[in-house]
Structures are given as structure tokens and as C-alpha cells.
Write a protein that holds these residues in place. Sequence first.
Motif, PDB file in Angstrom:
ATOM      1  N   ILE A  54      -0.698   7.292   5.434  1.00 50.33           N
ATOM      2  CA  ILE A  54      -2.183   7.512   5.035  1.00 50.33           C
ATOM      3  C   ILE A  54      -2.570   8.054   3.641  1.00 50.33           C
ATOM      4  CG2 ILE A  54      -4.142   9.099   6.017  1.00 50.33           C
ATOM      5  CD1 ILE A  54      -2.652   8.872   8.859  1.00 50.33           C
ATOM      6  N   ASN A  55      -2.021   8.923   2.977  1.00 50.33           N
ATOM      7  CA  ASN A  55      -1.834   9.218   1.747  1.00 50.33           C
ATOM      8  C   ASN A  55      -2.154   8.331   0.690  1.00 50.33           C
ATOM      9  OD1 ASN A  55      -2.308  12.180   2.499  1.00 50.33           O
ATOM     10  ND2 ASN A  55      -0.353  12.446   1.991  1.00 50.33           N
ATOM     11  N   ARG A  96      -3.624  10.566  16.321  1.00 49.12           N
ATOM     12  CA  ARG A  96      -2.036  10.490  16.597  1.00 49.12           C
ATOM     13  C   ARG A  96      -1.612  10.557  17.999  1.00 49.12           C
ATOM     14  NH1 ARG A  96       1.473  12.343  12.352  1.00 49.12           N
ATOM     15  NH2 ARG A  96       3.743  12.176  13.117  1.00 49.12           N
ATOM     16  N   VAL A 126      -5.236   6.183   1.280  1.00 48.94           N
ATOM     17  CA  VAL A 126      -6.519   6.696   0.845  1.00 48.94           C
ATOM     18  C   VAL A 126      -6.490   6.623  -0.561  1.00 48.94           C
ATOM     19  CG1 VAL A 126      -7.544   9.170   0.619  1.00 48.94           C
ATOM     20  CG2 VAL A 126      -6.702   8.403   2.732  1.00 48.94           C
ATOM     21  N   ASN A 127      -5.325   7.065  -1.464  1.00 52.53           N
ATOM     22  CA  ASN A 127      -5.348   6.996  -2.667  1.00 52.53           C
ATOM     23  C   ASN A 127      -5.632   5.602  -3.353  1.00 52.53           C
ATOM     24  OD1 ASN A 127      -4.747   9.508  -3.136  1.00 52.53           O
ATOM     25  ND2 ASN A 127      -2.752   9.584  -3.234  1.00 52.53           N
ATOM     26  N   ASN A 128      -5.590   4.511  -2.526  1.00 51.00           N
ATOM     27  CA  ASN A 128      -5.590   3.228  -3.222  1.00 51.00           C
ATOM     28  C   ASN A 128      -7.138   2.959  -2.657  1.00 51.00           C
ATOM     29  OD1 ASN A 128      -3.447   2.460  -4.012  1.00 51.00           O
ATOM     30  ND2 ASN A 128      -2.572   1.643  -2.431  1.00 51.00           N
ATOM     31  N   GLY A 129      -7.950   3.836  -2.079  1.00 51.57           N
ATOM     32  CA  GLY A 129      -9.301   3.798  -2.050  1.00 51.57           C
ATOM     33  C   GLY A 129      -9.729   2.967  -0.853  1.00 51.57           C
ATOM     34  N   ILE A 130      -8.884   3.003   0.155  1.00 47.43           N
ATOM     35  CA  ILE A 130      -9.218   2.611   1.480  1.00 47.43           C
ATOM     36  C   ILE A 130      -9.719   3.683   2.502  1.00 47.43           C
ATOM     37  CG2 ILE A 130      -8.074   1.464   3.601  1.00 47.43           C
ATOM     38  CD1 ILE A 130      -5.596   0.300   1.823  1.00 47.43           C
ATOM     39  N   ASN A 131     -10.955   3.366   2.964  1.00 46.25           N
ATOM     40  CA  ASN A 131     -11.565   4.339   3.847  1.00 46.25           C
ATOM     41  C   ASN A 131     -10.948   4.133   5.223  1.00 46.25           C
ATOM     42  OD1 ASN A 131     -13.288   5.028   2.044  1.00 46.25           O
ATOM     43  ND2 ASN A 131     -15.186   4.476   3.050  1.00 46.25           N
ATOM     44  N   LEU A 132     -10.465   5.243   5.779  1.00 48.26           N
ATOM     45  CA  LEU A 132     -10.052   5.367   7.189  1.00 48.26           C
ATOM     46  C   LEU A 132     -10.902   6.219   8.020  1.00 48.26           C
ATOM     47  CD1 LEU A 132      -6.132   5.816   6.325  1.00 48.26           C
ATOM     48  CD2 LEU A 132      -7.219   3.654   6.586  1.00 48.26           C
ATOM     49  N   TRP A 133     -10.958   5.935   9.447  1.00 55.23           N
ATOM     50  CA  TRP A 133     -11.642   6.908  10.158  1.00 55.23           C
ATOM     51  C   TRP A 133     -11.277   6.618  11.674  1.00 55.23           C
ATOM     52  CZ3 TRP A 133     -14.102   2.589   8.297  1.00 55.23           C
ATOM     53  CH2 TRP A 133     -14.346   1.763   9.127  1.00 55.23           C
ATOM     54  N   GLU A 143       2.166   9.922   7.539  1.00 54.00           N
ATOM     55  CA  GLU A 143       1.370  11.226   6.712  1.00 54.00           C
ATOM     56  C   GLU A 143       1.523  10.531   5.505  1.00 54.00           C
ATOM     57  OE1 GLU A 143       3.434  12.343   8.460  1.00 54.00           O
ATOM     58  OE2 GLU A 143       2.512  13.802   9.805  1.00 54.00           O
ATOM     59  N   ILE A 184      -8.835   8.566  13.211  1.00 54.51           N
ATOM     60  CA  ILE A 184      -7.291   8.762  12.899  1.00 54.51           C
ATOM     61  C   ILE A 184      -6.929   9.499  14.220  1.00 54.51           C
ATOM     62  CG2 ILE A 184      -5.229   9.188  11.838  1.00 54.51           C
ATOM     63  CD1 ILE A 184      -7.100   9.074   9.298  1.00 54.51           C
TER      64      ILE A 184
END
Lengths: 393, 93
Positions: free
Chosen positions: A27-28, A42, A31-38, A24, A40
Motif C-alpha cells: 500500500i505504501n 483488512r 501511494v508513493n507512486n501516486g495511486i489513489n486507494l480507497w 502494508e 481499504i
Amino acid sequence: MSKKNSMEFINGYVIVKVEGLNTEKFINMAVNNGINLWDIERINFTTTIFKMRYYQYGMLRDIVKRTGVKVKIIKKIGIHFIYKKALRRKVFVLGIGLFLIIIIYMLNIIWQIEISGNKTVDSKIIYESAKNAGLKEGNLKYKLNLRDIEDSILRDIKEISVVTIRLEGIKAKIEVVERKMPPSILDLNEPMNIIAAKDGIVLKVSTYMGKSIIKEGDYVKKGQILISGILTDNQNIPVRLVHAMGDVIAKTWYESVKEVDLNYKYENRTGRVAKKVYYSLNDKKIYLKNDNIEFQKYDKIIDKKLLKIGTLKIPIEMITEYYYEKVYKYKTINYDEAYKIALCEAENEIKQYIPKNVKIIDKKIEKTMGNNKVKVRLLYVAEENICLEQAIK
Amino acid sequence: MKKKNINDFKSRLSESLDIPKDVTFGVPNIKMMGNIEITIENHKGIVEYSQNILRINSVCGIIKVSGKNLEIKEINQEYITINGIFDSIEFVY
């Protein structure tokens, strides 16, 4: 969403697997560094799978160091990767390109010409005419000007009134409508005699124009004038010349004489066969099997087959030639057998030259035996029109 | 007391100027599509993520989503989209 997916396919993306205790947090930070994830997902407590852009993958390195997880690329998807793979397999890509070029070229040439609609005009003549105008097998389709070819065929062959050429795939279809030709007009001004084409006994004379010289029951010879185009008055002085017309039906004969020796000579195959098998294309021959022929006398049988792919005919013939060796042998036969053989031969000979439109009235067989020979004389009596026109000079 | 006054002022300002509250306050804007998709704007990161429970941090506490086969469809700085079959959505202060 689908539009986004297709865009991502063009840009190129990777499927990444993350293993660690605190995914987690990973992932946070990502995302804060500007990386797009999709997407996801578990899988279990320690592993997570997600998708991301390939060019952002390098930015993960710092985050991996700080969170202490393991990352691994499972799959690379996108045009970028396909292109890279293709660069490594140049010959394969070249092969695909060559294949496509050949297919497109083959689809653009004419393979077969079909001619339909003609009843009296021979297909071969139409085919030759089309060939001269530029439509033949192996020509490129887009170079043809169909309207010009149609015009050229119309000019060539007078019996045709309408020609339509259609290209259907790799076939060229020529559809033809024939002109009904007017009957040839008799030139009545030209003086004509009617003469006999054959020897015979006249059975019936019907004169439409001119003066008949013969009567029924007369015996006429070949070349003799039957109906004269010269009209005379009472003193046998020619008055005027006309175009003689009429029908003369006469009795004619067809004769054949055969002689058969009792010491009969006949052909017999010895059973030895030589074979030649070859493909032929425009006089060029490719032999598959070529036996030497050492026989003095032989029967030759040629078997031709056109090669086909499905319904498509290819102008290559497969030809098989059989050579059967034969020898002449003699055997003694009795008179009855000799007579039958002679009769059979005579009938075959007559059938070859007797015209088909004559009416056969009578059939006479004469046989003479003796001196170890049988002689058969076969006579057909027929009824036919023996008129032949001849110009008067 | 001071913070309350500021919030009060912000609320009045946004009402009078017609500015949406998620912009002025930074509160999460939650959009649900039936029970299969949730989109949360203005989130502040994931707290817990498993197949049955998903907890997301935000300005007004933790949003707890529970359900079956939860999957984060997309996540970036602005919003997070969750797919799955939801049972409940809950604010934990």
C-alpha cells in the motif's frame, strides 16, 4: 463523499484483492507512486481488499513484482464497463432501443375518444364530425390543433354551443354543452287545413283557429278535413285564409286476424349447431373457427364482444355466430290450444305497429271455430289525437 | 545543537510570516471527527494495519490508533482517512 462516488462511477473503478505477507508495504509503495486507494478493508492477516481507478491498475505491475504479493480484480464497476458489455450484446441493446421507440410512439397516439355532456345529439354525429376535422383513433397527438377541431365541430353541429377537447394521456375527451334550441315558430301566415290521419269516431274537438267542420260523434275517414282554414261569411263566400289549429281526439281501431289450423305447424331445433368464430376489424375478418353450413333452415344468433385491455377498448370485435338447424313439424292440437296460439300471435302483431302514445280503452276478442280451424279477431279500441296539417293551395 | 537552532529559526519565521507549522515543519495535521473518523495529513506511510490497531509513520514518530473495525477510507500521498470506532490515539517515539 457521494459526489466523489458518482464521479468514480463515471470514470470506472475496480475492486482489487491483494494476497501476501506484507500488504502494508504494498500500500505504501502504491501511494508513493501516486495511486489513489480507497475503502481499504483488512479481511485477515494475508488478504486486503481495496478500490482503485481502472487506468491506474497497470501501474501496480512493478510494485507487485517487488513486493511479491498476488493481486486480482474481483469486480469492475462503472459506465466504461457497461458500455463495453453493451458492445458485445448488440441485438439486446437494439431490442431495448426498439422497445423504447415503440412505447413512446404508442403513448403519442390517441387510442380512445370519449364524448360526454350530450343529451340530445347523438355521440356518433359528434364523433364523425371530429373525425372529419382530424381527431380519430390512431392519430399522432402533437399534429392535432385542438382549437381548430373545436371550431370545426361547432360549425358542423348547430345544436352545440361549447366544445372542449382535452388530451389525457392516450385518451381524447370531448366535452360538449348543448344549446337549448328555441321552439320552432309556427308560420301563421301560411294557410293550413287540419285533416284526419286515421279513420275514427270523433270524441272531442277543440278548435283554436279556423272553423271546425265536424261534430262530436261523427265518423271521419282518413284524409277528411276536420278543421278548415277557410273562413266564410253567412253566404258561404270565402273571406280569408287562416292557419287552422286545434286538437281532435278520436276513437280508433287496431285490428289483427289470425287463423290457426288444428294440424299445427311449428319449428323445432334439431340440436345440430354450427359455429363461426372470428375477429373483425373494419370488415376484415380473421377466422378462428369456420364451419360449413349444410342446414336448409336455421336460426342465426350473432354474439359480439369488444375486446378490452383493462378499461381500454380496442376497436376489434370478437364475433361468434351460432347456426341452429331447425325443421318444420306438424302436430294435432285441440281447439283450446289453437285459440291460445292464435291470440298470442295476434297480440304480438298488434304491438308491433300500435303507437306508444295512444291510450287503449277497450280490447275485443272474437273467435270462430270450425272446419278444423280457429280464427281469432283481436280488436283494440284506442283514443288518440288524429290531427295532421295540410297546406291549402 | 545546529538542528535545534534551525528549528528555532523556522519556528520564529513561520510565526512572523503567519505560515502554518505543518507546512514548514512537515508535522502531521490530525483532524478528528468524534470517535468515528480521523484524517491525518502529512503522513509517511502505514507501518501496521489490522482491524484493531493501525500504526502510521510520520515526522514526529509513529501515530498508533487503536479501536474497533478500523478501515482506511481513503489513502493518497497527502492524507489518510480512517473510519471506525476509536479507543485511543497515541504517539510512539
